[in-house]
Design a protein around this motif. Structure first.
Motif, PDB file in Angstrom:
ATOM      1  N   ARG A 166       2.725   1.985  -3.365  1.00  0.00           N
ATOM      2  CA  ARG A 166       1.843   2.343  -4.473  1.00  0.00           C
ATOM      3  C   ARG A 166       2.436   2.026  -5.831  1.00  0.00           C
ATOM      4  O   ARG A 166       2.345   2.802  -6.766  1.00  0.00           O
ATOM      5  CB  ARG A 166       1.536   3.833  -4.441  1.00  0.00           C
ATOM      6  N   GLY A 181       0.801  -1.213   0.000  1.00  0.00           N
ATOM      7  CA  GLY A 181       0.000   0.000   0.000  1.00  0.00           C
ATOM      8  C   GLY A 181       0.835   1.265   0.000  1.00  0.00           C
ATOM      9  O   GLY A 181       0.585   2.187  -0.756  1.00  0.00           O
ATOM     10  N   LYS A 182       1.865   1.318   0.837  1.00  0.00           N
ATOM     11  CA  LYS A 182       2.562   2.601   0.960  1.00  0.00           C
ATOM     12  C   LYS A 182       3.462   2.875  -0.230  1.00  0.00           C
ATOM     13  O   LYS A 182       3.781   4.017  -0.520  1.00  0.00           O
ATOM     14  CB  LYS A 182       3.361   2.644   2.257  1.00  0.00           C
ATOM     15  N   PHE A 198      -0.672  -1.455  -9.382  1.00  0.00           N
ATOM     16  CA  PHE A 198      -1.949  -0.823  -9.694  1.00  0.00           C
ATOM     17  C   PHE A 198      -3.068  -1.855  -9.663  1.00  0.00           C
ATOM     18  O   PHE A 198      -2.836  -3.026  -9.913  1.00  0.00           O
ATOM     19  CB  PHE A 198      -1.872  -0.190 -11.080  1.00  0.00           C
ATOM     20  N   TYR A 220      -1.414   6.888  -9.778  1.00  0.00           N
ATOM     21  CA  TYR A 220      -1.936   5.784  -8.975  1.00  0.00           C
ATOM     22  C   TYR A 220      -3.361   6.049  -8.546  1.00  0.00           C
ATOM     23  O   TYR A 220      -4.252   5.211  -8.689  1.00  0.00           O
ATOM     24  CB  TYR A 220      -1.035   5.567  -7.746  1.00  0.00           C
ATOM     25  N   LYS A 221      -3.579   7.256  -8.037  1.00  0.00           N
ATOM     26  CA  LYS A 221      -4.927   7.594  -7.554  1.00  0.00           C
ATOM     27  C   LYS A 221      -5.921   7.506  -8.695  1.00  0.00           C
ATOM     28  O   LYS A 221      -7.014   6.970  -8.567  1.00  0.00           O
ATOM     29  CB  LYS A 221      -4.870   9.031  -6.996  1.00  0.00           C
TER      30      LYS A 221
END
Lengths: 382, 498
Positions: B63, B60-61, B66, B169-170
């Motif tokens: 990133r 998670g951190k 995908f 990523y977002k």
């Protein structure tokens, strides 16, 4: 003298190295011949005229004495020239301990100074840590060196600079963390001696094995700041009161230094410091020796790795300032030797070992330490 | 006399055994079941939770992965990679809290050929692993290392990455959620499995010849690692996987760091031991298990019955000083026993380093001529003034003959340089010093990084290298010769990227 660890024979370690190396040079010929014949003399791979008497640990080539001397000296000369270590007319202090590295350094520096006309004025600086049975004997060697090489000599001692000898320190600190004290004090002592003699640069006898060991140790200790600096051949030269230091022998293998000293019949003192067996550096040293036995080029490989390391941005690095008490360079409010001395003088030997930054202000402002803090700092484990 | 009937009025004093009466430091309710470090005692559930959490937090951190992406898990059968497999399996399963949203595949490379194992032994191992993989219902591929001999040369050139810059990523997550989640799970898909094709004897012999031409165990292991890496990347590329997950634990990475330093790979350290390795361009290598010590993984596998298979390696059952890798491993393990913070300190030191010459994003733009032909990392062989490399070249030159003894028929440069003119300036000129020993090595040395040069230098003959390496080297040689010819007509210094 370092005796053979098998305890049965009475050879020294250096003699064994040299004997083994002189024997090796004929082994490939025997293998090639198939069965045992009379040993063909191997010719020197450089001049191809004289018989080779040794095998270079660095490259594996077999060389005769004269070619080896020439190759060794020429390599140091190239290092000095390529790194631009000295300028003509400078006064250079050679840090001499009486051991093989500094004896060879003094000899080679004098030789190259004359051969290539560096135009340097050389002198010897020696540090007396006050270790009975070790340092007083090696100092005799330094005094003999001074007469042999006809160089002026200055001896600075811990006793006169700090009021403590290493023997007294070990009695208080124990056998585990004493190398910290000795190293920190010696660095400052060298600088003080250099300032007293008014030299422009100091050169030390650190060899390739030392630099490789330091790289390994800094990784094991997680000291990223030192890791970045430790492969540099000379230290930074700005600031007054700071004499830049350099390592002309940085690319010379320790074994080659011994070979050189042996064949040139140089006079040196070879015993390990009696307090060193418990040092953490011993682990890195054993590892390095084993690596060298597997692959002799490992030492240069490690130095190459160290030179090519680069630190990520955003990693916190110490900033150079000055000590508020003695004015020496320091990255904290108090320089390390002031902290260590304070700890020794107050009977709190662990003051300099470990991280006690918050206590530095207390010490500076002469506040008394609480009982709990005192107890933590006093505990010494033997 | 027997004192069974006696009764004691007072409680017998019992020695307080810490492990029995200690409570879990996290939930403080249950009894501790496992002690990871001194003072860190966990109960079963808390341990499991923290183990799983570490894995998720790692992914998670950073990133890097995908949602909806295809990720290839490289499983070697050892405890670390099998643990990683079980973590991914749990994370992707339907009832997991906050499901992992990528599409995993599994690859196993059978190296029995290089080790000289019997066919039956290899088949036994592969069938065990086959069963393990089948139960995960992910597509899996079992490949023999002999396939590395048939790779194309493109494996050695970094391809441009598919357009997924980090800042997106977002956006990618939002896009994924909008499209209604992953389309392909929930359906009982045909599990794709590639079982090992019949391995030809000749290929195995070629592979053994290749490994055998390296004369030291250090060089053998290095070569084997490189070949395995190439095959993994090639598999990922051809099957459409954009990420490759390796199961290196913290202990393994600490050993790898020290080994890399000892081999001369300081410049490539960040890529060898970092979380993500972008040297291949389109396939990014990630190491999600890097914060787990080998001890934690062993405890977890034992307590939660994660299956793993014991597979021998080149340095199994060898003496401590057989190779640099073996020596470093025993050094770190012994030091860890006396100083328990050794592995984590080494790991933290490695975390603070980066690839020399700038961040990894610029490396994809670098010409492939600046990359090592074997390890595909940037070259670190510019022999600058007063560097270790220059010193080595000078030593070599000074120890050799300054006067030519007899004409060497196969050295194209003719007489070796005289001692007045130092030839230790550039790699091209330095090759003439070694010409009398390895005539074919001339072409290859200038295309290799420092440590790959040492490895190839330990080989008896370069001709045994796989065809794709040699032809790629030839291609680059031709290209640089071409560039030299037309150098005066080129306006820019930079060549266009392939």
């Amino acid at each position: 003298m370092l005796l053979c660890p098998c305890v049965r024979c009475s050879h020294t370690v250096e003699e064994q190295w040299i004997r083994r190396m002189s024997e090796h040079q004929s082994a490939p010929e025997q293998l090639a011949a198939g069965k045992s014949q009379a040993r063909m003399p191997v010719l020197c791979s450089s001049c191809s005229e004289k018989r080779a008497v040794l095998k270079r640990p660095k490259t594996g080539h077999s060389l005769c004495k004269a070619c080896f001397f020439w190759a060794f000296e020429e390599e140091v000369h190239r290092t000095i020239v390529a790194a631009k270590l000295f300028r003509p007319g400078e006064t250079v202090g050679i840090a001499a301990s009486g051991g093989k590295d500094s004896t060879v350094l003094a000899h080679v520096m004098k030789l190259l100074n004359e051969r290539h006309s560096y135009g340097l004025e050389l002198m010897l600086i020696s540090v007396d840590e006050g270790i009975t049975g070790y340092r007083d004997d090696s100092l005799e060697t330094v005094k003999r060196n001074q007469q042999q090489y006809e160089l002026p000599l200055k001896i600075v001692s811990y006793e006169e600079l700090y009021g403590w000898t290493m023997d007294a320190i070990v009695k208080q600190v124990g056998l585990k963390n004493n190398c910290t004290f000795c190293g920190v004090f010696r660095r400052q002592a060298l600088d003080r001696g250099a300032v007293m003699l008014k030299v422009d640069k100091i050169c030390t006898g650190h060899n390739a094995d030392d630099v490789a060991e330091t790289v390994l140790m800094n990784i094991l200790r997680g000291d990223i700041a030192r890791l970045r600096r430790c492969t540099a051949i000379s230290t930074a030269s700005e600031g007054d009161g700071v004499v830049p230091r350099c390592k002309p022998l940085k690319y010379a293998y320790e074994k080659e230094i011994v070979l050189y000293a042996y064949f040139k019949k140089l006079d040196y003192f070879s015993t390990e410091c009696i307090y060193s067996p418990n040092a953490y550096r011993g682990y890195a040293r054993t590892f390095l020796k084993d690596l060298e036995s597997i692959r002799p080029s490992s030492i240069m490989d490690i130095i190459h790795s160290g030179e090519n390391l680069s630190v990520r941005e955003g990693v916190k690095m110490p900033v150079q300032g000055t000590c508020s008490r003695c004015g020496y360079i320091s990255s904290q409010a108090l320089c390390k030797s002031c902290v260590l001395l304070e700890g020794l003088n107050r009977g709190l030997p662990k003051l300099g070992i470990g991280k006690h930054h918050r206590l530095h202000e207390k010490i500076l402002s002469q506040q008394p330490l609480t009982e709990r803090e005192k107890r933590k700092l006093k505990s010494v484990d033997f | 006399m027997c004192q069974v009937e006696e009764e004691y009025h007072e409680q017998l004093e019992r020695v307080d055994t810490p492990s029995a009466s200690k409570k879990c430091v996290k939930c403080k309710e249950e009894l501790a079941a496992v002690v990871i470090r001194a003072g860190d005692a966990y109960c079963r559930n808390c341990f499991r939770e923290s183990f799983i959490h570490k894995f998720r937090a790692m992914l998670g951190k950073t990133r890097v992965i995908f949602p909806g992406e295809k990720v290839l898990l490289a499983v070697s059968g050892g405890p670390s990679s099998c643990s990683m497999l079980s973590q991914v399996q749990e994370g992707v399963s339907q009832n997991a809290h906050k499901k992992l949203r990528f599409l995993p595949g599994i690859v196993y490379i059978d190296e029995g050929g290089a080790l000289g194992q019997h066919k039956e032994m290899r088949q036994k191992t592969t069938s065990e692993l086959c069963d393990m993989f089948r139960s995960t219902s992910f597509p899996f591929y079992i490949l023999p290392l002999e396939q590395v001999l048939d790779l194309p040369g493109s494996v050695l050139t970094p391809s441009p990455p598919s357009d997924q810059p980090g800042s997106a990523y977002k956006a990618a997550v939002d896009l994924f959620l909008q499209s209604g989640g992953s389309g392909s799970d929930g359906k009982a898909e045909e599990q794709e499995c590639v079982s090992p094709p019949a391995v030809q004897e000749s290929h195995t012999r070629l592979l053994q010849q290749l490994i055998g031409s390296a004369q030291t165990l250090t060089a053998k292991q290095d070569l084997l690692n490189t070949l395995r890496q190439h095959l993994l990347v090639h598999t990922a590329r051809t099957r459409g996987y954009s990420k490759l997950m390796l199961g290196d634990s913290c202990t393994r990475l600490a050993v790898k760091l020290l080994t890399s330093i000892s081999l001369g790979r300081g410049a490539q350290l960040a890529q060898d031991t970092g979380f993500s390795d972008c040297r291949y361009g389109d396939v990014i290598v990630v190491r999600p298990m890097r914060e787990y010590s080998a001890k934690e993984i062993a405890y977890y596998n034992h307590m939660f019955k994660v299956p793993s298979v014991v597979i021998p390696n080149l340095d199994t059952k060898t003496a401590d000083k057989a190779s640099i890798q073996r020596l470093t491993q025993s050094f770190v393990t012994k030091l860890q026993a006396d100083f328990p913070s050794t592995v984590s300190t080494i790991y933290r030191t490695g975390e603070k380093l980066q690839t020399a010459g700038g961040s990894s994003s610029s490396s994809s733009a670098a010409e492939d001529a600046q990359r090592c032909v074997l390890c595909v990392c940037g070259l670190d062989t510019a022999a600058e003034e007063a560097s270790a490399l220059q010193a080595t070249l000078i030593s070599e030159q000074l120890s050799r003959s300054s006067v030519p003894v007899k004409p060497e028929p196969h050295s194209p440069v003719g007489q070796c340089c005289s001692s007045e003119r130092p030839c230790g300036g550039s790699e091209g000129a330095s090759d003439c010093c070694r010409s009398s020993r390895h005539p074919e090595a001339i072409e290859l040395r200038s295309l290799l990084c420092y440590s790959c040069r040492r490895t190839v230098g330990d080989m008896s003959s370069v001709a045994h290298l796989p065809q794709y390496v040699l032809s790629e080297a030839q291609r680059r040689q031709n290209r640089s010769a071409m560039k030299e010819q037309i150098s005066e007509f080129l306006l820019d210094d930079a060549d266009e990227n392939h």
